[in-house]
Design an enzyme around this catalytic site. Structure first.
Site, PDB file in Angstrom:
ATOM      1  N   ASP A 177      36.967  44.593  49.965  1.00 57.89           N
ATOM      2  CA  ASP A 177      38.436  44.544  50.069  1.00 57.89           C
ATOM      3  C   ASP A 177      38.872  45.269  51.337  1.00 57.89           C
ATOM      4  OD1 ASP A 177      40.655  43.958  47.547  1.00 57.89           O
ATOM      5  OD2 ASP A 177      41.417  44.986  49.344  1.00 57.89           O
ATOM      6  N   TYR A 199      52.103  28.874  51.368  1.00 59.54           N
ATOM      7  CA  TYR A 199      51.124  29.290  50.343  1.00 59.54           C
ATOM      8  C   TYR A 199      50.440  28.050  49.761  1.00 59.54           C
ATOM      9  CZ  TYR A 199      49.221  31.764  46.242  1.00 59.54           C
ATOM     10  OH  TYR A 199      48.385  32.293  45.283  1.00 59.54           O
ATOM     11  N   LYS A 208      46.434  26.956  49.809  1.00 57.83           N
ATOM     12  CA  LYS A 208      45.664  26.779  48.571  1.00 57.83           C
ATOM     13  C   LYS A 208      45.173  25.335  48.420  1.00 57.83           C
ATOM     14  CE  LYS A 208      45.824  31.090  47.220  1.00 57.83           C
ATOM     15  NZ  LYS A 208      44.590  31.916  47.196  1.00 57.83           N
ATOM     16  N   THR A 227      49.223  40.486  37.564  1.00 53.68           N
ATOM     17  CA  THR A 227      48.516  41.312  38.553  1.00 53.68           C
ATOM     18  C   THR A 227      49.557  42.010  39.426  1.00 53.68           C
ATOM     19  OG1 THR A 227      48.499  39.663  40.318  1.00 53.68           O
ATOM     20  CG2 THR A 227      46.675  39.548  38.721  1.00 53.68           C
TER      21      THR A 227
HETATM   22  P1  NAD Z   1      46.389  41.246  44.154  1.00 53.38           P
HETATM   23  O1  NAD Z   1      47.395  41.452  45.241  1.00 53.38           O
HETATM   24  O2  NAD Z   1      46.476  42.023  42.925  1.00 53.38           O
HETATM   25  O3  NAD Z   1      44.922  41.388  44.761  1.00 53.38           O
HETATM   26  C1  NAD Z   1      44.599  40.796  46.002  1.00 53.38           C
HETATM   27  C2  NAD Z   1      43.548  41.644  46.674  1.00 53.38           C
HETATM   28  O4  NAD Z   1      43.220  41.039  47.926  1.00 53.38           O
HETATM   29  C3  NAD Z   1      44.037  43.065  46.988  1.00 53.38           C
HETATM   30  O5  NAD Z   1      43.085  43.999  46.542  1.00 53.38           O
HETATM   31  C4  NAD Z   1      44.162  43.081  48.496  1.00 53.38           C
HETATM   32  O6  NAD Z   1      43.912  44.350  49.080  1.00 53.38           O
HETATM   33  C5  NAD Z   1      43.099  42.068  48.883  1.00 53.38           C
HETATM   34  N1  NAD Z   1      43.324  41.543  50.235  1.00 53.38           N
HETATM   35  C6  NAD Z   1      44.489  41.088  50.769  1.00 53.38           C
HETATM   36  N2  NAD Z   1      44.303  40.766  52.055  1.00 53.38           N
HETATM   37  C7  NAD Z   1      43.003  41.006  52.340  1.00 53.38           C
HETATM   38  C8  NAD Z   1      42.213  40.862  53.509  1.00 53.38           C
HETATM   39  N3  NAD Z   1      42.749  40.426  54.663  1.00 53.38           N
HETATM   40  N4  NAD Z   1      40.901  41.180  53.454  1.00 53.38           N
HETATM   41  C9  NAD Z   1      40.364  41.659  52.301  1.00 53.38           C
HETATM   42  N5  NAD Z   1      41.056  41.820  51.155  1.00 53.38           N
HETATM   43  C10 NAD Z   1      42.365  41.497  51.188  1.00 53.38           C
HETATM   44  O7  NAD Z   1      46.459  39.683  43.833  1.00 53.38           O
HETATM   45  P2  NAD Z   1      45.857  38.780  42.644  1.00 53.38           P
HETATM   46  O8  NAD Z   1      46.999  38.283  41.859  1.00 53.38           O
HETATM   47  O9  NAD Z   1      44.718  39.455  41.981  1.00 53.38           O
HETATM   48  O10 NAD Z   1      45.355  37.553  43.526  1.00 53.38           O
HETATM   49  C11 NAD Z   1      43.984  37.267  43.763  1.00 53.38           C
HETATM   50  C12 NAD Z   1      43.902  35.845  44.247  1.00 53.38           C
HETATM   51  O11 NAD Z   1      44.406  34.973  43.240  1.00 53.38           O
HETATM   52  C13 NAD Z   1      44.705  35.531  45.507  1.00 53.38           C
HETATM   53  O12 NAD Z   1      43.957  34.651  46.336  1.00 53.38           O
HETATM   54  C14 NAD Z   1      45.940  34.847  44.974  1.00 53.38           C
HETATM   55  O13 NAD Z   1      46.523  33.994  45.935  1.00 53.38           O
HETATM   56  C15 NAD Z   1      45.363  34.088  43.808  1.00 53.38           C
HETATM   57  N6  NAD Z   1      46.301  33.705  42.758  1.00 53.38           N
HETATM   58  C16 NAD Z   1      46.988  34.634  42.075  1.00 53.38           C
HETATM   59  C17 NAD Z   1      47.856  34.223  41.061  1.00 53.38           C
HETATM   60  C18 NAD Z   1      48.651  35.187  40.228  1.00 53.38           C
HETATM   61  O14 NAD Z   1      49.486  34.732  39.447  1.00 53.38           O
HETATM   62  N7  NAD Z   1      48.429  36.481  40.308  1.00 53.38           N
HETATM   63  C19 NAD Z   1      48.013  32.859  40.787  1.00 53.38           C
HETATM   64  C20 NAD Z   1      47.284  31.943  41.521  1.00 53.38           C
HETATM   65  C21 NAD Z   1      46.414  32.367  42.515  1.00 53.38           C
END
Ligand code: NAD
Length: 252
Positions: free
Chosen positions: A38, A157, A161, A192
């Site tokens: 991360d 976004y 995706k 999250t």
């Molecule tokens: P989150 O923000 O809780 O966690 C994301 C993590 O990615 C964080 O720890 C952040 O530090 C890390 N990160 C961001 N930029 C980075 C970089 N340049 N290099 C390394 N690490 C980096 O988010 P989440 O909800 O756990 O999301 C995780 C994934 O799931 C993402 O790709 C998000 O787009 C996708 N997603 C989330 C949801 C949702 O509802 N939460 C829905 C669909 C998709």
């Protein structure tokens, strides 16, 4: 869910928070040694602490997935520490401020593409040779419900995706016969820190997004981790290039 990753090594990006942390912990519970990767150094260290507290093995790797050197360095560090790479979960991602297309700035566009799409590309590019050298492996990339349907206010976004889904399918075809199985997971609305930022963390904001969920609630990060472990395990050995929607019916 009982899947066995004993003697296997998993590489998880975005492992400091949300879906990534839950999946890193799930891999460790299933027996894998975990590279928690991360940009957030302290968060990755906390994920490692939680894994070690439960008796698992993990290393924290600080890495910006938009940097080719950082990503290849993280894969090398994983091989140096654990000797192999079996399962990768390319999950680091960022959200887009809600705005119609004409109001999205070019800086936001560039950053979203760099993290959400180029990051997945760079990770796979370093992981595939490591897996081929070790006799094969699995990769799961995080897309989204926004990777299979359009969502108002989310043009960039969605573009990133949809891009992850397309890249996953094409790369899956490149490597299926060589023993690297590549799939994507498409989460719905998951509780999250990212979702808290999206809803503003208010009851009203949460109610607004839950209203999009036929199942009547948000998903948990652990429900996505279950899907990722299945896609990474031998239980899904004939599943190739699939974009698995895990979304409580949001995109049905
Ligand atoms: P989150 O923000 O809780 O966690 C994301 C993590 O990615 C964080 O720890 C952040 O530090 C890390 N990160 C961001 N930029 C980075 C970089 N340049 N290099 C390394 N690490 C980096 O988010 P989440 O909800 O756990 O999301 C995780 C994934 O799931 C993402 O790709 C998000 O787009 C996708 N997603 C989330 C949801 C949702 O509802 N939460 C829905 C669909 C998709």
């Amino acid at each position: 869910m009982s899947v066995n990753f004993a003697n296997k090594v998993a590489f998880v990006t975005g492992a400091s928070s949300g879906i990534g942390r839950a999946t890193a912990l799930a891999f460790a519970r299933a027996g894998a040694s975990v590279a928690a990767v991360d940009i957030d150094e302290e968060g990755a260290a906390e994920t490692v602490r939680q894994i070690e507290k439960s008796g698992g093995a993990a290393i924290a790797l600080t890495c910006d997935v938009t940097s080719e050197a950082a990503v290849s360095g993280a894969v090398r560090a994983t091989l140096d520490s654990f000797g192999r790479l079996d399962a990768a979960f390319n999950n680091a991602g960022i959200e887009q401020p809600v705005a119609p297309l004409a109001e999205i700035g070019a800086t936001d566009l560039d950053r979203l593409i760099a993290v959400n799409l180029k990051g997945v590309f760079l990770c796979m590019q370093s992981q595939v040779p490591a897996m081929l050298a070790g006799g094969g492996g699995t990769i799961v990339n995080t897309a989204s419900g926004a990777g299979v349907v359009g969502i108002a206010g989310q043009a960039v976004y969605c573009a990133t995706k949809f891009g992850v889904v397309g890249m996953t399918k094409a790369a899956a075809l490149d490597y299926a016969a060589l023993g690297v199985r590549i799939n994507a997971v498409c989460p719905g609305i998951i509780q999250t820190p990212m979702m808290d930022r999206f809803t503003g963390g208010t009851d009203e904001g949460r109610a607004r997004v839950v209203a999009q969920e036929p199942i009547g609630r948000m998903g948990s990060p652990e429900e996505i981790a279950d899907a990722v472990l299945w896609l990474s395990s031998d239980a899904s050995s004939f599943v190739v290039g699939h974009a698995m929607v895990v979304d409580g019916g949001q995109t049905v």
